[in-house]
Write a protein that holds these residues in place. Structure first.
Motif, PDB file in Angstrom:
ATOM      1  N   MET A   1      18.602  -2.756  -6.844  1.00  0.00           N
ATOM      2  CA  MET A   1      17.891  -3.232  -5.664  1.00  0.00           C
ATOM      3  C   MET A   1      16.826  -4.246  -6.042  1.00  0.00           C
ATOM      4  N   SER A   2      17.090  -5.045  -7.057  1.00  0.00           N
ATOM      5  CA  SER A   2      16.145  -6.058  -7.501  1.00  0.00           C
ATOM      6  C   SER A   2      15.775  -6.977  -6.350  1.00  0.00           C
ATOM      7  N   GLY A   3      14.463  -7.252  -6.219  1.00  0.00           N
ATOM      8  CA  GLY A   3      13.987  -8.139  -5.175  1.00  0.00           C
ATOM      9  C   GLY A   3      13.515  -7.419  -3.936  1.00  0.00           C
ATOM     10  N   LYS A   4      13.847  -6.149  -3.750  1.00  0.00           N
ATOM     11  CA  LYS A   4      13.384  -5.383  -2.602  1.00  0.00           C
ATOM     12  C   LYS A   4      11.977  -4.863  -2.862  1.00  0.00           C
ATOM     13  N   LYS A   5      11.113  -5.041  -1.885  1.00  0.00           N
ATOM     14  CA  LYS A   5       9.701  -4.714  -2.048  1.00  0.00           C
ATOM     15  C   LYS A   5       9.338  -3.538  -1.150  1.00  0.00           C
ATOM     16  N   ILE A   6       8.727  -2.510  -1.744  1.00  0.00           N
ATOM     17  CA  ILE A   6       8.359  -1.306  -1.001  1.00  0.00           C
ATOM     18  C   ILE A   6       6.845  -1.113  -1.039  1.00  0.00           C
ATOM     19  N   LEU A   7       6.258  -0.893   0.132  1.00  0.00           N
ATOM     20  CA  LEU A   7       4.836  -0.606   0.257  1.00  0.00           C
ATOM     21  C   LEU A   7       4.644   0.901   0.397  1.00  0.00           C
ATOM     22  N   ILE A   8       3.802   1.474  -0.457  1.00  0.00           N
ATOM     23  CA  ILE A   8       3.495   2.905  -0.401  1.00  0.00           C
ATOM     24  C   ILE A   8       2.047   3.066   0.056  1.00  0.00           C
ATOM     25  N   ILE A   9       1.845   3.772   1.167  1.00  0.00           N
ATOM     26  CA  ILE A   9       0.508   4.002   1.704  1.00  0.00           C
ATOM     27  C   ILE A   9       0.228   5.497   1.660  1.00  0.00           C
ATOM     28  N   ASP A  10      -0.675   5.887   0.775  1.00  0.00           N
ATOM     29  CA  ASP A  10      -0.986   7.307   0.565  1.00  0.00           C
ATOM     30  C   ASP A  10      -2.353   7.401  -0.078  1.00  0.00           C
ATOM     31  N   ALA A  11      -3.236   8.216   0.481  1.00  0.00           N
ATOM     32  CA  ALA A  11      -4.590   8.352  -0.057  1.00  0.00           C
ATOM     33  C   ALA A  11      -4.626   9.154  -1.351  1.00  0.00           C
ATOM     34  N   ASP A  12      -3.613   9.986  -1.570  1.00  0.00           N
ATOM     35  CA  ASP A  12      -3.539  10.812  -2.778  1.00  0.00           C
ATOM     36  C   ASP A  12      -3.022   9.952  -3.931  1.00  0.00           C
ATOM     37  N   VAL A  13      -3.907   9.644  -4.885  1.00  0.00           N
ATOM     38  CA  VAL A  13      -3.551   8.741  -5.985  1.00  0.00           C
ATOM     39  C   VAL A  13      -2.388   9.288  -6.799  1.00  0.00           C
ATOM     40  N   ALA A  14      -2.440  10.577  -7.126  1.00  0.00           N
ATOM     41  CA  ALA A  14      -1.382  11.176  -7.945  1.00  0.00           C
ATOM     42  C   ALA A  14      -0.033  11.107  -7.231  1.00  0.00           C
ATOM     43  N   ASN A  25      11.492   2.919 -11.278  1.00  0.00           N
ATOM     44  CA  ASN A  25      12.640   3.266 -12.113  1.00  0.00           C
ATOM     45  C   ASN A  25      13.969   2.883 -11.462  1.00  0.00           C
ATOM     46  N   GLN A  26      13.920   2.693 -10.140  1.00  0.00           N
ATOM     47  CA  GLN A  26      15.110   2.260  -9.415  1.00  0.00           C
ATOM     48  C   GLN A  26      15.130   0.731  -9.254  1.00  0.00           C
ATOM     49  N   HIS A  27      14.195   0.065  -9.945  1.00  0.00           N
ATOM     50  CA  HIS A  27      14.132  -1.398  -9.988  1.00  0.00           C
ATOM     51  C   HIS A  27      13.674  -2.025  -8.678  1.00  0.00           C
ATOM     52  N   TYR A  28      12.856  -1.298  -7.913  1.00  0.00           N
ATOM     53  CA  TYR A  28      12.222  -1.877  -6.747  1.00  0.00           C
ATOM     54  C   TYR A  28      10.886  -2.496  -7.171  1.00  0.00           C
ATOM     55  N   GLU A  29      10.413  -3.453  -6.392  1.00  0.00           N
ATOM     56  CA  GLU A  29       9.044  -3.945  -6.547  1.00  0.00           C
ATOM     57  C   GLU A  29       8.162  -3.071  -5.665  1.00  0.00           C
ATOM     58  N   VAL A  30       7.023  -2.632  -6.179  1.00  0.00           N
ATOM     59  CA  VAL A  30       6.189  -1.658  -5.466  1.00  0.00           C
ATOM     60  C   VAL A  30       4.780  -2.200  -5.241  1.00  0.00           C
ATOM     61  N   ILE A  31       4.266  -1.994  -4.036  1.00  0.00           N
ATOM     62  CA  ILE A  31       2.877  -2.282  -3.690  1.00  0.00           C
ATOM     63  C   ILE A  31       2.247  -0.970  -3.259  1.00  0.00           C
ATOM     64  N   GLN A  32       1.022  -0.692  -3.715  1.00  0.00           N
ATOM     65  CA  GLN A  32       0.353   0.554  -3.368  1.00  0.00           C
ATOM     66  C   GLN A  32      -0.901   0.294  -2.556  1.00  0.00           C
ATOM     67  N   ALA A  33      -1.132   1.163  -1.584  1.00  0.00           N
ATOM     68  CA  ALA A  33      -2.344   1.094  -0.769  1.00  0.00           C
ATOM     69  C   ALA A  33      -2.897   2.503  -0.606  1.00  0.00           C
ATOM     70  N   GLY A  34      -4.210   2.637  -0.775  1.00  0.00           N
ATOM     71  CA  GLY A  34      -4.841   3.959  -0.695  1.00  0.00           C
ATOM     72  C   GLY A  34      -5.427   4.289   0.655  1.00  0.00           C
ATOM     73  N   SER A  35      -5.306   3.387   1.628  1.00  0.00           N
ATOM     74  CA  SER A  35      -5.824   3.634   2.972  1.00  0.00           C
ATOM     75  C   SER A  35      -4.959   2.910   3.985  1.00  0.00           C
ATOM     76  N   GLY A  36      -5.106   3.305   5.230  1.00  0.00           N
ATOM     77  CA  GLY A  36      -4.345   2.658   6.280  1.00  0.00           C
ATOM     78  C   GLY A  36      -4.752   1.205   6.457  1.00  0.00           C
ATOM     79  N   ARG A  47       4.557  -8.874   3.295  1.00  0.00           N
ATOM     80  CA  ARG A  47       5.833  -8.700   4.004  1.00  0.00           C
ATOM     81  C   ARG A  47       6.834  -7.844   3.220  1.00  0.00           C
ATOM     82  N   PRO A  48       6.519  -6.593   2.934  1.00  0.00           N
ATOM     83  CA  PRO A  48       7.474  -5.737   2.206  1.00  0.00           C
ATOM     84  C   PRO A  48       8.728  -5.473   3.034  1.00  0.00           C
ATOM     85  N   ASP A  49       9.793  -5.043   2.354  1.00  0.00           N
ATOM     86  CA  ASP A  49      11.052  -4.737   3.028  1.00  0.00           C
ATOM     87  C   ASP A  49      11.044  -3.344   3.654  1.00  0.00           C
TER      88      ASP A  49
END
Length: 385
Positions: A1-14, A25-36, A47-49
């Motif tokens: 899935m190279s090139g697919k971008k996923i945004l993860i929004i979760d306040a729990d860092v772990a 590990n599944q070859h996605y591009e990942v963006i993280q956010a700790g708040s809404g 513009r994540p997928d």
């Protein structure tokens, strides 16, 4: 899935890091956010997928966050998956109503489920890039509107008018398909058996060669579930893969969902090049249609992609075309006249209406509707690219 971008929004860092590592590990591009608030900024900027959101995030409730994302044109079509520790039915329902496509509970099996769901969602989202054959979904808000008959007959005219093209018709009316009985198909292949196959067994080439050809109907058919028990065993997660392969194999893919609007069919509606809404002339059917269309708009479906067909299935009484347009606040693109028993007769003999009654006004309507649908679908496809 190279090139697919996923945004993860979760306040729990772990938790957020754990989910991120899994996707990396599944070859996605990942963006993280700790708040809404941070998540909104990243979503609108990058513009994540796909967005994976813990709806229990503190600063903006997940439901409100989903609505903000769905209401903004930059992210209106971005799929949302809720990943939450809240197992209550009320929370699941409120999240799905707010715009989340899936709700997964945090547990030992959450990550395999999440990765599988993300792959399925991104597979259908890939169709939104408007590659492959044109995807046309037929539906109605109320039963008895003749949706399946109209789908089969317009598909027939499509194939007849353009013999150089190939059309596939997929019956996703649940729990029992209806097109097989119209066209006279009695084989064992159907949506349940095909979705039970592996990805290697449902490639575009296999589906191009393997779907049964309904000769006088000028299309290849993937029949619906033959009975309610079979529909229970339908592997929903495989539907998107099968449709994607069909789009690669055929010029047109018609999907009949009847009145089966659900979490199963909503992604197809959202990513269709054209949505055919069949409505009858009774007031309740039009009222239900208005509700469904409002829901579709809230789910990011462009009103310009809706092609409304008025079918006088039950007689000359009922609302006029002008009244229907006024109530729905959208033009009626085609009107099928009252056919008496002619449609039922053609269906019982498994014949296309246009072959059985070539001089009937409805035959002309089906032919012209097919042409208009192709023109509009191609126009919308060009604009989206």
């Amino acid at each position: 899935m190279s090139g697919k971008k996923i945004l993860i929004i979760d306040a729990d860092v772990a938790s957020r890091n754990f989910v991120a590592r899994y996707f990396l590990n599944q070859h996605y591009e990942v963006i993280q956010a700790g708040s809404g608030k941070e998540g909104l900024i990243y979503a609108w900027r990058d513009r994540p997928d796909l967005a994976v959101i813990d709806p229990m995030i503190a600063d903006i409730p997940g439901e409100e966050l989903a609505k903000k994302l769905k209401q903004d044109p930059r992210t209106a079509n971005m799929p949302l998956i809720a990943l939450s520790g809240d197992t209550s039915a009320a929370r699941v329902r409120s999240c799905l109503d707010a715009g989340f496509g899936d709700y997964i509970t945090k547990s030992g099996q959450a990550m395999p489920t999440l990765v599988e769901t993300a792959g399925r969602v991104l597979g259908i989202s890939g169709m939104a890039a408007k590659k492959g054959g044109l995807l046309v979904v037929f539906q109605s808000a109320k039963g008895g509107t003749g949706t399946s008959s109209i789908c089969a007959n317009i598909a027939m005219n499509m194939g007849q008018n353009q013999p150089e093209t190939r059309t596939a018709v997929v019956d996703l009316v649940l729990p029992i398909g209806s097109i097989a009985s119209i066209v006279g198909y009695e084989g064992l292949q159907n949506i349940v058996t095909v979705c039970d196959m592996s990805a290697e067994e449902t490639t575009s080439q296999i589906l191009r060669d393997g779907l049964v050809e309904m000769n006088i109907w000028h299309f290849n058919l993937l029949a619906g579930s033959p009975d309610p028990e079979s529909s229970v065993h339908l592997k929903v997660a495989r539907i998107m893969d099968v449709i994607t392969s069909l789009k690669e194999a055929y010029d047109y893919v018609f999907i009949d969902i009847g009145r089966s609007l659900s979490r199963i069919t909503l992604p197809l509606i959202q990513n269709a090049d054209l949505n055919i809404m069949v409505v009858s002339t009774d007031v309740s059917a039009v009222a239900f249609t208005k509700i469904v269309m409002k829901y579709m708009k809230g789910k990011g479906v462009d009103p310009s992609s809706i092609f409304t067909i008025l079918n006088r299935a039950v007689g000359l009484e009922g609302m006029s075309k002008v009244d229907v347009e006024k109530m729905l606040e959208i033009p009626v693109k085609a009107t099928v006249p009252y056919l008496g028993s002619n449609m039922a007769l053609a269906n019982s003999q498994h014949q296309p209406f246009s072959l059985k009654f070539p001089k009937d006004t409805a035959s002309i309507v089906f032919q012209e509707a097919a042409k208009e649908m192709v023109t509009l679908a191609r126009q919308l496809r060009t604009e989206s690219n």
